[in-house]
Design a protein around this motif. Structure first.
Motif, PDB file in Angstrom:
ATOM      1  N   GLN A 199       0.820  -1.209   0.000  1.00 58.44           N
ATOM      2  CA  GLN A 199       0.000   0.000   0.000  1.00 58.44           C
ATOM      3  C   GLN A 199       0.855   1.261   0.000  1.00 58.44           C
ATOM      4  OE1 GLN A 199      -0.661   2.129   3.100  1.00 58.44           O
ATOM      5  NE2 GLN A 199      -1.638   3.550   1.670  1.00 58.44           N
ATOM      6  N   LYS A 210      -0.678   2.379 -13.342  1.00 67.65           N
ATOM      7  CA  LYS A 210      -2.000   1.761 -13.446  1.00 67.65           C
ATOM      8  C   LYS A 210      -1.999   0.276 -13.123  1.00 67.65           C
ATOM      9  CE  LYS A 210      -5.799   1.236 -16.801  1.00 67.65           C
ATOM     10  NZ  LYS A 210      -6.246   1.550 -18.180  1.00 67.65           N
ATOM     11  N   ALA A 223      -4.899  -6.199  -1.929  1.00 74.39           N
ATOM     12  CA  ALA A 223      -5.704  -5.565  -2.969  1.00 74.39           C
ATOM     13  C   ALA A 223      -6.645  -4.520  -2.375  1.00 74.39           C
ATOM     14  CB  ALA A 223      -6.499  -6.631  -3.726  1.00 74.39           C
ATOM     15  N   LYS A 224      -7.241  -4.838  -1.252  1.00 73.84           N
ATOM     16  CA  LYS A 224      -8.161  -3.885  -0.613  1.00 73.84           C
ATOM     17  C   LYS A 224      -7.431  -2.609  -0.216  1.00 73.84           C
ATOM     18  CE  LYS A 224     -10.709  -5.958   2.568  1.00 73.84           C
ATOM     19  NZ  LYS A 224     -11.047  -6.997   3.586  1.00 73.84           N
ATOM     20  N   LYS A 265      -6.257  -0.656  -3.546  1.00 76.21           N
ATOM     21  CA  LYS A 265      -7.337   0.015  -4.281  1.00 76.21           C
ATOM     22  C   LYS A 265      -7.997   1.108  -3.454  1.00 76.21           C
ATOM     23  CE  LYS A 265      -8.653  -2.701  -8.227  1.00 76.21           C
ATOM     24  NZ  LYS A 265      -9.771  -3.140  -9.071  1.00 76.21           N
ATOM     25  N   ASP A 319      -5.704   3.991  -4.273  1.00 85.20           N
ATOM     26  CA  ASP A 319      -5.938   4.504  -5.624  1.00 85.20           C
ATOM     27  C   ASP A 319      -6.925   3.577  -6.323  1.00 85.20           C
ATOM     28  OD1 ASP A 319      -6.006   5.426  -8.195  1.00 85.20           O
ATOM     29  OD2 ASP A 319      -3.838   5.364  -8.527  1.00 85.20           O
ATOM     30  N   PRO A 320      -8.215   3.946  -6.334  1.00 88.73           N
ATOM     31  CA  PRO A 320      -9.230   3.067  -6.935  1.00 88.73           C
ATOM     32  C   PRO A 320      -9.064   2.839  -8.435  1.00 88.73           C
ATOM     33  CG  PRO A 320     -10.230   4.740  -5.520  1.00 88.73           C
ATOM     34  CD  PRO A 320      -8.800   5.133  -5.709  1.00 88.73           C
ATOM     35  N   SER A 321      -8.246   3.640  -9.105  1.00 89.42           N
ATOM     36  CA  SER A 321      -8.125   3.524 -10.562  1.00 89.42           C
ATOM     37  C   SER A 321      -7.153   2.428 -10.998  1.00 89.42           C
ATOM     38  CB  SER A 321      -7.667   4.858 -11.154  1.00 89.42           C
ATOM     39  OG  SER A 321      -6.301   5.121 -10.834  1.00 89.42           O
ATOM     40  N   ARG A 362      -5.276  -1.188 -11.754  1.00 82.88           N
ATOM     41  CA  ARG A 362      -5.695  -2.509 -12.214  1.00 82.88           C
ATOM     42  C   ARG A 362      -4.771  -3.549 -11.587  1.00 82.88           C
ATOM     43  NH1 ARG A 362      -9.451  -0.099 -12.971  1.00 82.88           N
ATOM     44  NH2 ARG A 362     -10.540   0.462 -14.897  1.00 82.88           N
ATOM     45  N   LEU A 363      -5.371  -4.593 -11.023  1.00 83.26           N
ATOM     46  CA  LEU A 363      -4.612  -5.585 -10.273  1.00 83.26           C
ATOM     47  C   LEU A 363      -4.540  -6.914 -11.015  1.00 83.26           C
ATOM     48  CD1 LEU A 363      -5.856  -4.919  -6.624  1.00 83.26           C
ATOM     49  CD2 LEU A 363      -3.753  -4.116  -7.726  1.00 83.26           C
ATOM     50  N   HIS A 404     -11.760  -8.398  -6.864  1.00 82.26           N
ATOM     51  CA  HIS A 404     -10.671  -7.430  -6.684  1.00 82.26           C
ATOM     52  C   HIS A 404      -9.728  -7.322  -7.873  1.00 82.26           C
ATOM     53  CE1 HIS A 404     -11.770  -7.206  -2.405  1.00 82.26           C
ATOM     54  NE2 HIS A 404     -11.870  -8.522  -2.439  1.00 82.26           N
ATOM     55  N   ASP A 452      -8.231  -7.759 -11.974  1.00 81.80           N
ATOM     56  CA  ASP A 452      -8.599  -7.492 -13.361  1.00 81.80           C
ATOM     57  C   ASP A 452      -7.965  -8.491 -14.325  1.00 81.80           C
ATOM     58  OD1 ASP A 452      -9.954  -4.668 -13.097  1.00 81.80           O
ATOM     59  OD2 ASP A 452      -8.168  -4.637 -11.831  1.00 81.80           O
TER      60      ASP A 452
END
Length: 528
Positions: A157, A187, A217-218, A221, A224-226, A228-229, A257, A259
């Motif tokens: 994080q 990204k 992942a939580k 994101k 930064d919610p934008s 891609r994981l 969670h 992508d």
């Protein structure tokens, strides 16, 4: 008298054991612009930079070298990477990342650490900000991998905060103190590397990895919610492993969670069987189909709106430099490639295009020196054989993937090793012609990619437009060499891209003869 001379000539040829010329085999390729697979994602033309061997130090980064710029980056490497057309670069590993702590590689005081994956001292003089300078100079997208081995979810994080948050929290302000006022907006983030592998530092079971990755992942994101994981999917296909159990657990636990799910494959030719080897990319397509089915099963009835895709974020030929000293130290994994390796890479790229509906990222491992298309020394570099097919795809194969009909002579393989101790069953009816096609509806541009796997014979092929008409000449680019074992070296280029004479194509069909052991790219127009 003439007949007697002919009989004598044939007898002489047979007596000397000479082969009479054989006529080209015949094939058909049918192109229908209505038979659409999906858009080809440019991210399938990605590569990979790991702190391993001379990929970073002595590869892309060599302060003090007369070839380096003001940031210590090799100017010749920068140019070669730009010309290669790489769209996304994965960093910093690989096995390396499972014992890597990103804070050691930022700021004025760097902390040298023992790299336990590859058994060298890591000085950490090249880190996040140096990599981003490299990224900006080559024009690629960055793709970071967090440490899910010895690292913590909080450390992951913090890295997102350092790179992507403009100001306010501690690590965003720390980046600014380090001289980088603007966030990078990275990204793509991978939740660890090959965590299913017993060789991985901090190796976890599927269940334990999924729990740790979910919580990371939580946090990431939420920062930064934008972003891609990408989840770490299966990499272990050795006897006794259960790769699909791993993939199923990971997809079930992380479906809300992630992508992408990342898959890895390396192939080789340890038995020196050419026809087995050039068929190995078909195993990638088989594994793709299996994981695609798992994704569909897991998402059945889900409320999730976005799909989950596959990222083949490590693939290459690797089997020579993988024992003893070749696996350790600053000269690790320095594979030298030949023509048959280049044909395999073209086969992988054809496969990614044929699977364009589910494969949305791929990363050739790696970029420089370490199982790589670019190879350097202190004076310069040369481009390995695998550089050239990748470059043609990355430059030109953009648009919509078409489902191409191919009627080609075929062959059967034996049961064989992929190159990492993984056996595969024999393959039947492998077409000598391996084909993909990419079409741009707006301007009618059509790119046809053809590998002729036949070692000895050309294949004369009728290319047929089932809808519309071919218009104007087709440009022809060919990657080939004097024989399948031909290699490049400093100052020696036996395998490269050659521009061949254009082919006239005005109507619904034209004919082209694909040479043996070749990759050919045809570029023209198809008008509806």
């Amino acid at each position: 008298m003439r007949y007697r001379h002919l009989v004598c000539f044939i007898g002489l040829v047979l007596g000397l054991g000479l082969a009479m010329p054989t006529s080209a085999q015949q094939a058909r390729i049918k192109i229908d612009p209505d038979r659409v697979i999906d858009k080809v994602d440019p991210l399938i033309y990605g590569s990979f930079v790991e702190h391993l061997g001379r990929c970073v130090y002595g590869g892309i980064y060599e302060p003090g070298s007369p070839l380096a710029d003001e940031d210590g980056l090799r100017r010749d490497v920068l140019q070669a990477v730009r010309e290669l057309g790489v769209t996304i670069l994965r960093y910093p590993g690989g096995n390396f990342v499972s014992n890597y702590h990103w804070l050691d590689g930022v700021g004025p005081e760097r902390k040298p650490r023992l790299d336990l994956a590859w058994h060298v001292l890591e000085p950490n003089t090249f880190g996040t900000n140096e990599f981003m300078k490299f990224i900006r100079k080559v024009g690629a997208e960055p793709y970071f991998t967090v440490n899910m081995g010895t690292g913590t979810i909080e450390e992951a994080q913090w890295w997102v905060e350092y790179t992507n948050v403009k100001e306010g929290p501690y690590y965003a302000e720390l980046r600014k103190q380090h001289g980088f006022p603007e966030p990078y907006g990275i990204k793509f983030w991978s939740l660890g590397n090959e965590m299913d592998g017993f060789w991985q530092l901090g190796h976890l079971s599927a269940e334990d990895y999924a729990k740790k990755a979910r919580e990371a992942a939580k946090l990431m994101k939420a920062t930064d919610p934008s972003i891609r994981l990408i989840a770490a999917g299966s990499s272990d296909f050795r006897p006794g492993a259960d790769p699909q159990h791993w993939n199923r657990v990971v997809l079930e636990e992380l479906k809300d969670h992630i992508d992408y799910i990342a898959l890895h494959i390396y192939v080789g030719n340890p038995d020196n069987n050419y026809y087995n080897f050039v068929a190995t990319p078909l195993e990638m397509e088989r594994r793709t189909a299996i994981v695609k089915g798992l994704i569909q099963q897991v998402l059945w009835g889900s409320r999730r709106e976005r799909p989950i895709y596959i990222a083949w974020d490590e693939y290459n030929v690797w089997y020579r430099a993988r024992t003893g000293e070749a696996l350790r130290g600053r000269r690790a994994l320095e594979e030298r490639y030949n023509l048959e390796d280049a044909l395999v890479i073209a086969g992988f790229l054809n496969g990614f295009i044929r699977q364009a509906d589910i494969v949305k990222m791929a990363n050739l491992a790696q970029l420089v020196n370490v199982i790589a298309p670019i190879f350097t020394n202190e004076q310069g570099l040369f481009k390995q054989t695998i550089y050239y097919p990748f470059q043609l795809f990355a430059r030109n194969a953009h648009g919509t993937a078409l489902d191409v009909f191919v009627d080609s002579p075929t062959y059967d393989t034996e049961e064989f090793f992929l190159g990492l101790g993984e056996r595969t069953t024999k393959l039947e009816n492998v077409p000598y012609l391996d084909v993909s096609a990419v079409y741009n509806e707006e301007n009618g541009r059509l790119v046809i990619n053809v590998v002729n796997r036949h070692k000895d014979q050309p294949i004369t092929t009728e290319l047929i437009a089932q809808e519309g008409r071919f218009r104007g000449p087709f440009e022809v680019y060919e990657v080939n060499g004097p024989d399948i074992k031909a290699e490049n070296d400093f100052g020696i280029e036996r395998v490269k891209t050659v521009r061949k004479p254009d082919v006239s194509a005005n109507g619904t069909r034209f004919t082209y003869t694909f040479p043996p052991h070749s990759f050919t790219q045809l570029i023209g127009r198809l008008e509806r």
